[in-house]
Design a protein around this motif. Structure first.
Motif, PDB file in Angstrom:
ATOM      1  N   TYR A  48       0.837  -1.206   0.000  1.00 46.53           N
ATOM      2  CA  TYR A  48       0.000   0.000   0.000  1.00 46.53           C
ATOM      3  C   TYR A  48       0.870   1.254   0.000  1.00 46.53           C
ATOM      4  O   TYR A  48       0.573   2.230  -0.682  1.00 46.53           O
ATOM      5  N   ARG A  51       2.134   1.816  -3.463  1.00 41.73           N
ATOM      6  CA  ARG A  51       1.063   2.283  -4.347  1.00 41.73           C
ATOM      7  C   ARG A  51       0.736   3.760  -4.074  1.00 41.73           C
ATOM      8  O   ARG A  51       0.586   4.550  -4.994  1.00 41.73           O
ATOM      9  N   GLU A  55       1.265   6.798  -6.704  1.00 39.89           N
ATOM     10  CA  GLU A  55       0.083   7.532  -7.190  1.00 39.89           C
ATOM     11  C   GLU A  55       0.063   8.985  -6.700  1.00 39.89           C
ATOM     12  O   GLU A  55      -0.304   9.889  -7.417  1.00 39.89           O
ATOM     13  N   LEU A  73      -7.910   3.101  -3.352  1.00 39.02           N
ATOM     14  CA  LEU A  73      -6.516   2.674  -3.209  1.00 39.02           C
ATOM     15  C   LEU A  73      -6.284   2.052  -1.823  1.00 39.02           C
ATOM     16  O   LEU A  73      -5.421   1.202  -1.644  1.00 39.02           O
TER      17      LEU A  73
END
Ligand code: SF4
Length: 355
Positions: A48, A51, A55, A73
């Motif tokens: 996570y 990510r 992002e 997300l």
């Protein structure tokens, strides 16, 4: 206190895990990692973290995102208020603080979603300030090594641990010291069966030398859990279904789910469909109950969610109340949903749900 600190610092330099947030002092990344890792295992949190940083590489990019994007997300990580607070605070920093993360403890602590522990972690790691961050792992090491029998969740216990942690951090590299103590607890002084024979602290560890490892740390309150029964009514129409956004102060706020009937105990399907919004389902030519999953349990910190899915095949178009959204087959995976719905959707796939 060097007899305690020195072996832990040396151990940390030799055995610490290679993690991306240990290679930066950027407060945004430290904050993100600390929030993600609350109540989350490192191996799960790492994916996570990567990510999110990919992002949203800056506070401004996080502030610019929509809440739905962030929740999507975050999906699967649980405790969604953490994600909402992250978003709120990112917007606050951009609008009120010119996008600059504050650099002193009190200002960091005043940000929404940042408690004492997280503020101390950010202040020490990013700004080199002497604030002790004591998580469950650090409590365990301190209580065992120093033989502290005061419960860690009592106010007297908290005072003892806080004072001790403050004393220990003085004169150290505070960011490294905090991380070393927590990492030592996570990897070496583990909750069950720590490998004390290989521990650099064993000679002076009171729990080890007095055979009280299993008794420490002491905890006063066992968390009480509430049982809730979630009956999800999956309305399977031709290439569409219906979902609703959860609102109100409850778990999974602002995530999407199938129409839900919550009960305090198991109820028959006939009783569930007596709710106003499903009245049409009781008319045989509208629908047929196609599949009822068995009960499963989803465990949260204070709640046990017993849940099942009742799939109803619609034989004609229906109108549903205004807060239900008609979701087309191709959009079904675009919504941020709780973990148990994510699993249901991936197991049942578009082809099963939509015919
Ligand atoms: S000797 Fe055992 S109980 Fe004591 S600090 Fe080391 S691992 Fe923990």
């Amino acid at each position: 206190m060097n007899f305690f600190n020195a072996p832990i610092h040396t151990w940390y330099s030799l055995y610490k895990r290679d993690l991306p947030w240990r290679k930066t002092r950027n407060p945004y990344f430290i904050w993100l990692s600390e929030i993600i890792l609350q109540q989350t295992r490192i191996d799960q949190g790492l994916a996570y973290y990567l990510r999110f940083t990919e992002e949203f590489p800056t506070i401004s990019s996080l502030a610019d995102a929509s809440e739905d994007q962030i929740l999507k997300l975050w999906q699967g990580l649980g405790y969604y208020s953490r994600a909402r607070n992250l978003h709120f605070t990112a917007k606050y920093i951009r609008q009120q603080l010119n996008g600059e993360f504050p650099g002193d403890y009190d200002s960091i602590r005043s940000l929404k979603g940042i408690g004492e522990y997280t503020a101390a972690a950010i202040a020490s790691i990013s700004f080199n300030l002497e604030y002790a961050a004591v998580d469950g792992n650090a409590y365990r090491v301190l209580s065992r090594f120093f033989g502290i029998t005061e419960p860690i969740d009592s106010s007297a216990g908290k005072k003892i641990f806080t004072n001790l942690a403050k004393e220990l951090i003085m004169g150290t590299n505070p960011g490294m010291h905090n991380q070393a103590l927590m990492e030592f607890g996570a990897l070496q002084c583990t909750p069950k069966n720590p490998d004390c024979l290989k521990c650099p602290l064993s000679e002076r560890c009171l729990a080890f030398t007095t055979h009280r490892i299993a008794e420490l740390p002491v905890k006063k309150n066992k968390t009480k859990q509430r049982d809730r029964y979630f009956n999800y009514i999956v309305l399977a129409g031709k290439n569409h279904t219906w979902m609703r956004k959860r609102v109100g102060k409850d778990i999974w706020e602002n995530l999407f789910e199938f129409p839900l009937v919550e009960t305090t105990e198991e109820k028959s399907i006939r009783e569930l469909l007596e709710q106003d919004e499903f009245r049409q389902m009781n008319e045989a030519d509208y629908s047929v109950i196609e599949n009822v999953s068995s009960w499963k349990i989803h465990i949260l910190s204070h709640q046990r969610i017993h849940y099942r899915f009742i799939r109803i095949r619609l034989s004609r178009e229906i109108n549903m109340p205004g807060d239900l959204i008609r979701v087309n087959k191709e959009d079904i995976f675009n919504f941020a949903v709780p973990k148990l719905l994510e699993t249901y959707l991936s197991e049942n796939g578009q082809d099963v749900l939509f015919k």
